[in-house]
Design a protein around this motif. Structure first.
Motif, short mmCIF file in Angstrom:
data_model
loop_
_atom_site.label_atom_id
_atom_site.label_comp_id
_atom_site.label_asym_id
_atom_site.label_seq_id
_atom_site.Cartn_x
_atom_site.Cartn_y
_atom_site.Cartn_z
N UNK A 7 -8.57 5.61 0.45
CA UNK A 7 -7.87 5.53 1.65
C UNK A 7 -8.26 3.94 2.41
N UNK A 8 -9.16 3.17 1.48
CA UNK A 8 -9.52 1.89 2.01
C UNK A 8 -8.63 0.96 1.97
N UNK A 9 -8.26 -0.14 2.65
CA UNK A 9 -7.44 -1.05 2.70
C UNK A 9 -8.15 -2.34 2.72
N UNK A 10 -7.65 -3.23 2.26
CA UNK A 10 -8.13 -4.56 2.38
C UNK A 10 -7.84 -5.03 3.74
N UNK A 11 -8.90 -5.28 4.26
CA UNK A 11 -8.63 -5.83 5.88
C UNK A 11 -8.16 -6.99 5.95
N UNK A 12 -8.26 -8.04 4.84
CA UNK A 12 -7.58 -9.40 4.96
C UNK A 12 -6.26 -9.30 4.47
N UNK A 13 -5.84 -8.24 3.74
CA UNK A 13 -4.41 -8.30 3.26
C UNK A 13 -3.19 -8.71 4.30
N UNK A 14 -3.49 -7.77 5.61
CA UNK A 14 -2.37 -8.36 6.62
C UNK A 14 -2.54 -9.62 7.15
N UNK A 15 -3.69 -10.12 7.40
CA UNK A 15 -4.03 -11.47 7.69
C UNK A 15 -3.22 -12.46 6.74
N UNK A 16 -3.35 -12.36 5.39
CA UNK A 16 -2.88 -13.13 4.65
C UNK A 16 -1.33 -13.15 4.64
N UNK A 17 -0.67 -11.99 4.84
CA UNK A 17 0.55 -11.60 4.89
C UNK A 17 1.11 -12.69 6.21
N UNK A 18 0.44 -12.39 7.24
CA UNK A 18 0.68 -13.17 8.43
C UNK A 18 0.65 -14.67 8.43
N UNK A 19 -0.32 -15.09 7.66
CA UNK A 19 -0.39 -16.36 7.39
C UNK A 19 0.74 -17.07 6.52
#
Length: 282
Positions: A194-206
């Motif tokens: 269930x782990x999620x790359x914590x930076x993926x949302x940040x990269x999408x937002x960028x």
């Protein structure tokens, strides 16, 4: 082949009919033969494409912005070709909205340049011969035709090929960056994790903010396009469809240009990807 034969027969018949009217010693027949050569080369292109001499085949990507071309007005000549019906004289050297591959356009551009080069090489001695016969007015006119129909198209197509080579180099750099990231990327977590790359949302937002900025600007800057291209190459290399957008951004320049996308062509592409952003693979 049948088309080439028919065109050659038509040219031959029309040549002899005209020569019978104006005389076989008319200097104008040489000019006609030059245009016939260029027409036959164009028709024969699917079977045999002319090539530039080895010494002139390669082009320096930096030459696209050489001051000499600008002083000679080659860029203005290119604009005249691009923005008038003259572009349809050889539409194969345009990407037509990206429907033709970069390699295909490069091959077409070199073939077109070679056609003008060999036509100029063959026509130049004839101009000298016409002048030596005393037809000074005709020789002067033929020299002007040579410059307008061969010399400037050659210079224009060398700029085009230099730009295409620069775009191709940019694509190679991006592919290398993708390969490096792929080989160094850590193993993906197990499917039941269930782990999620914590930076993926940040990269999408960028990426989203960059897309929105591109759409907001009237004339999106080249630097902004390059920033989006770099982010896609390094952070979204798993989405191969998105890499095509990066390839198109590498061919973007404000205002467009030969073999380049303008803002009105890139804006719908960026808008479409902005809508698809939640589904982009990381």
């Amino acid at each position: 082949m049948a088309k080439l034969v028919l065109v050659a027969v038509f040219f031959a018949v029309s040549f002899f009919l005209l020569a019978d009217v104006i005389g076989f010693d008319s200097p104008w027949l040489g000019l006609l033969l030059m245009f016939y050569f260029m027409g036959l080369a164009k028709v024969a292109e699917p079977l045999f494409a002319l090539r530039m001499p080895a010494a002139l085949r390669d082009v320096d990507p930096a030459s696209a912005t050489a001051p000499l071309y600008r002083r000679l007005g080659v860029h203005r000549f290119g604009s005249l070709l691009r923005n008038t019906p003259l572009r349809y004289l050889n539409a194969s050297v345009y990407r037509l909205g990206g429907k033709r591959s970069l390699a295909a356009v490069q091959a077409k551009a070199e073939s077109a340049e070679a056609t003008h080069f060999w036509a100029a090489l063959l026509f130049t001695p004839y101009i000298v011969y016409v002048g030596a016969r005393g037809y000074l007015a005709e020789a002067t006119l033929f020299a002007a035709v040579q410059i307008a129909f061969n010399v400037y198209p050659i210079l224009h197509l060398r700029i085009v090929r230099a730009r295409l080579k620069r775009v191709g180099a940019s694509g190679d750099v991006r592919k290398n960056a993708m390969g490096a990231r792929t080989t160094t990327r850590p193993e993906s977590p197990a499917k039941n994790s269930t782990s999620v790359d914590p930076s993926s949302d940040q990269r999408r937002e960028r990426l989203k903010s960059l897309f929105e900025e591109f759409l907001r600007q009237t004339f999106p800057s080249l630097g902004l396009a390059q920033e989006i291209e770099g982010l896609i190459a390094t952070e979204f290399c798993a989405d191969h469809a998105l890499q095509e957008l990066a390839n198109e951004l590498a061919q973007y320049r404000p205002g467009g240009g030969d073999m380049l996308y303008a803002e009105h062509e890139m804006r719908p592409k960026v808008a479409a990807w902005l809508a698809r952003l939640p589904n982009i693979e990381m």
